[in-house]
Design a protein around this motif. Structure first.
Motif, PDB file in Angstrom:
ATOM      1  N   GLY A 148       0.814  -1.205   0.000  1.00  0.00           N
ATOM      2  CA  GLY A 148       0.000   0.000   0.000  1.00  0.00           C
ATOM      3  C   GLY A 148       0.849   1.258   0.000  1.00  0.00           C
ATOM      4  O   GLY A 148       0.585   2.214  -0.744  1.00  0.00           O
ATOM      5  N   ALA A 149       1.907   1.247   0.812  1.00  0.00           N
ATOM      6  CA  ALA A 149       2.793   2.403   0.875  1.00  0.00           C
ATOM      7  C   ALA A 149       3.498   2.642  -0.454  1.00  0.00           C
ATOM      8  O   ALA A 149       3.835   3.780  -0.797  1.00  0.00           O
ATOM      9  N   SER A 150       3.702   1.590  -1.242  1.00  0.00           N
ATOM     10  CA  SER A 150       4.418   1.720  -2.519  1.00  0.00           C
ATOM     11  C   SER A 150       3.642   2.534  -3.547  1.00  0.00           C
ATOM     12  O   SER A 150       4.216   2.985  -4.542  1.00  0.00           O
ATOM     13  N   PHE A 151       2.360   2.744  -3.321  1.00  0.00           N
ATOM     14  CA  PHE A 151       1.559   3.538  -4.255  1.00  0.00           C
ATOM     15  C   PHE A 151       2.050   4.979  -4.324  1.00  0.00           C
ATOM     16  O   PHE A 151       1.717   5.718  -5.246  1.00  0.00           O
ATOM     17  N   VAL A 152       2.850   5.362  -3.312  1.00  0.00           N
ATOM     18  CA  VAL A 152       3.382   6.713  -3.306  1.00  0.00           C
ATOM     19  C   VAL A 152       4.354   6.929  -4.467  1.00  0.00           C
ATOM     20  O   VAL A 152       4.623   8.070  -4.862  1.00  0.00           O
ATOM     21  N   ILE A 188      -6.384  -9.315   8.061  1.00  0.00           N
ATOM     22  CA  ILE A 188      -5.548  -8.227   8.577  1.00  0.00           C
ATOM     23  C   ILE A 188      -4.693  -7.651   7.454  1.00  0.00           C
ATOM     24  O   ILE A 188      -4.521  -6.430   7.337  1.00  0.00           O
ATOM     25  N   GLY A 189      -4.151  -8.530   6.615  1.00  0.00           N
ATOM     26  CA  GLY A 189      -3.338  -8.057   5.499  1.00  0.00           C
ATOM     27  C   GLY A 189      -4.129  -7.182   4.545  1.00  0.00           C
ATOM     28  O   GLY A 189      -3.655  -6.139   4.091  1.00  0.00           O
ATOM     29  N   ILE A 190      -5.374  -7.587   4.246  1.00  0.00           N
ATOM     30  CA  ILE A 190      -6.220  -6.807   3.339  1.00  0.00           C
ATOM     31  C   ILE A 190      -6.447  -5.399   3.878  1.00  0.00           C
ATOM     32  O   ILE A 190      -6.367  -4.407   3.145  1.00  0.00           O
ATOM     33  N   GLN A 191      -6.716  -5.298   5.173  1.00  0.00           N
ATOM     34  CA  GLN A 191      -6.976  -3.966   5.720  1.00  0.00           C
ATOM     35  C   GLN A 191      -5.682  -3.185   5.977  1.00  0.00           C
ATOM     36  O   GLN A 191      -5.714  -1.975   6.168  1.00  0.00           O
ATOM     37  N   ASN A 192      -4.536  -3.874   5.978  1.00  0.00           N
ATOM     38  CA  ASN A 192      -3.264  -3.160   6.101  1.00  0.00           C
ATOM     39  C   ASN A 192      -2.904  -2.403   4.833  1.00  0.00           C
ATOM     40  O   ASN A 192      -2.155  -1.418   4.874  1.00  0.00           O
ATOM     41  N   PHE A 193      -3.411  -2.886   3.701  1.00  0.00           N
ATOM     42  CA  PHE A 193      -3.110  -2.228   2.429  1.00  0.00           C
ATOM     43  C   PHE A 193      -3.494  -0.744   2.449  1.00  0.00           C
ATOM     44  O   PHE A 193      -2.647   0.118   2.167  1.00  0.00           O
ATOM     45  N   PRO A 194      -4.741  -0.386   2.800  1.00  0.00           N
ATOM     46  CA  PRO A 194      -5.058   1.050   2.856  1.00  0.00           C
ATOM     47  C   PRO A 194      -4.327   1.797   3.963  1.00  0.00           C
ATOM     48  O   PRO A 194      -4.098   3.001   3.843  1.00  0.00           O
ATOM     49  N   GLU A 195      -3.927   1.093   5.028  1.00  0.00           N
ATOM     50  CA  GLU A 195      -3.169   1.767   6.084  1.00  0.00           C
ATOM     51  C   GLU A 195      -1.819   2.237   5.558  1.00  0.00           C
ATOM     52  O   GLU A 195      -1.333   3.303   5.926  1.00  0.00           O
ATOM     53  N   GLY A 196      -1.183   1.415   4.701  1.00  0.00           N
ATOM     54  CA  GLY A 196       0.085   1.829   4.106  1.00  0.00           C
ATOM     55  C   GLY A 196      -0.077   3.079   3.271  1.00  0.00           C
ATOM     56  O   GLY A 196       0.757   3.995   3.313  1.00  0.00           O
ATOM     57  N   ILE A 197      -1.169   3.138   2.518  1.00  0.00           N
ATOM     58  CA  ILE A 197      -1.471   4.332   1.722  1.00  0.00           C
ATOM     59  C   ILE A 197      -1.726   5.526   2.627  1.00  0.00           C
ATOM     60  O   ILE A 197      -1.257   6.640   2.361  1.00  0.00           O
ATOM     61  N   PHE A 247       7.621   6.169   1.409  1.00  0.00           N
ATOM     62  CA  PHE A 247       7.412   4.720   1.379  1.00  0.00           C
ATOM     63  C   PHE A 247       8.020   4.068   2.610  1.00  0.00           C
ATOM     64  O   PHE A 247       7.401   3.201   3.244  1.00  0.00           O
ATOM     65  N   MET A 248       9.242   4.445   2.962  1.00  0.00           N
ATOM     66  CA  MET A 248       9.917   3.825   4.094  1.00  0.00           C
ATOM     67  C   MET A 248       9.161   4.064   5.393  1.00  0.00           C
ATOM     68  O   MET A 248       9.016   3.158   6.217  1.00  0.00           O
ATOM     69  N   TYR A 249       8.675   5.280   5.588  1.00  0.00           N
ATOM     70  CA  TYR A 249       7.876   5.559   6.785  1.00  0.00           C
ATOM     71  C   TYR A 249       6.582   4.764   6.758  1.00  0.00           C
ATOM     72  O   TYR A 249       6.133   4.239   7.785  1.00  0.00           O
ATOM     73  N   GLY A 250       5.967   4.682   5.573  1.00  0.00           N
ATOM     74  CA  GLY A 250       4.697   3.967   5.461  1.00  0.00           C
ATOM     75  C   GLY A 250       4.822   2.495   5.800  1.00  0.00           C
ATOM     76  O   GLY A 250       4.012   1.953   6.562  1.00  0.00           O
ATOM     77  N   GLN A 251       5.820   1.822   5.258  1.00  0.00           N
ATOM     78  CA  GLN A 251       5.961   0.387   5.516  1.00  0.00           C
ATOM     79  C   GLN A 251       6.470   0.103   6.924  1.00  0.00           C
ATOM     80  O   GLN A 251       6.163  -0.934   7.509  1.00  0.00           O
ATOM     81  N   SER A 252       7.238   1.043   7.482  1.00  0.00           N
ATOM     82  CA  SER A 252       7.824   0.791   8.798  1.00  0.00           C
ATOM     83  C   SER A 252       6.775   0.757   9.907  1.00  0.00           C
ATOM     84  O   SER A 252       7.019   0.190  10.975  1.00  0.00           O
TER      85      SER A 252
END
Length: 272
Positions: A32-36, A167-176, A193-198
């Motif tokens: 999700g964070a990679s969408f950045v 949990i993984g499915i709902q983590n996707f929008p959290e990364g965004i 991205f690094m902050y988002g995934q961390s």
């Protein structure tokens, strides 16, 4: 496909399985964070809908994957049977309440700073806010795998894997939800991205600790499951839902929540 996954997880140590499952949930946060890398802004309507979806998944998982098994595996009848779930649920909510008051963090809207005063940068505070969400999620997956290791009949690999998928499915929008605001502030794509995934790195840690704790202290399992449920519900009510009410997208957020609940309930009943 699902049967193949279950067969693999049944063939390895449950604590190792908890690590792999929570690494999967972390990976979807990173995805999700990679969408950045492709977008600088995320439409607020879409973000509120996704956050609502996240809340729905967490609510459904709290009951179907955590509270219901906790009550089922508790001994006794009537009020006695529900005591472990009630106590664990309350302790989980109080645990996140305490962290919420002590740990400095910043909500996604960048307007509300909570916890003790801190000189930390706003980016760090935002990551800490999402990290608070992820502690009970990783713990929930871990304690289910720990229950399998302890030989509890009500705990199954299928149920634990299903919870990890949800949990993984709902983590996707959290990364965004973490990476996009940082990018909008002017931070580089890579740093965003690094902050988002961390923010989800804590999930494998909490998952392994939960699995190990339940393995050594089997009677704790009903309390641990309910503890994770209470923590997740507190996060939904205190942070996720209020965040979706900041703009005029309340109906979209509500529909997202209903959708998330249905998806997680379906996964848990059909697969778990």
């Amino acid at each position: 496909m699902f049967e193949t996954i279950i067969d693999y997880f049944e063939s390895i140590n449950p604590v190792l399985a908890a690590l792999y499952a929570t690494l999967f949930t972390w990976f979807l946060t990173a995805f999700g964070a990679s969408f950045v890398f492709f977008f600088k802004n995320m439409n607020r309507v879409v973000l509120d809908g996704m956050l609502g979806f996240t809340g729905g998944v967490m609510i459904a998982a709290s009951f179907w994957s955590l509270l219901a098994p906790a009550i089922e595996m508790s001994k006794g009848e009537g009020f006695v049977k529900v005591i472990p779930a009630a106590v664990g649920f309350a302790l989980g909510a109080l645990f996140i309440f305490g962290l919420d008051k002590l740990l400095p963090h910043l909500h996604i809207n960048f307007k509300e700073t909570e916890g003790v005063k801190s000189p930390w940068q706003r980016t760090t505070l935002l990551v800490l806010a999402i990290t608070l969400h992820n502690i009970p999620e990783g713990l929930a997956v871990g304690v289910l795998f720990g229950g399998v290791a302890a030989g509890i009949p009500e705990a199954s690999i299928a149920g634990a894997v299903t919870l990890a998928i949800g949990i993984g499915i709902q983590n996707f929008p959290e990364g965004i939800a973490v990476s996009m605001p940082l990018r909008r502030m002017g931070m580089s794509r890579w740093k965003s991205f690094m902050y988002g995934q961390s923010s989800a790195i804590v999930e494998p840690i909490a998952g392994v600790l939960g699995a190990v704790a339940v393995t050594f202290f089997t009677p704790l399992l009903p309390y641990a499951l309910a503890f994770a449920a209470g923590a997740m519900i507190f996060v939904v009510v205190e942070e996720v839902i209020p965040e979706t009410q900041q703009d005029k997208n309340t109906d979209i957020a509500a529909l997202g929540l209903i959708s998330g609940f249905i998806v997680m309930m379906t996964l848990d009943v059909a697969l778990g």
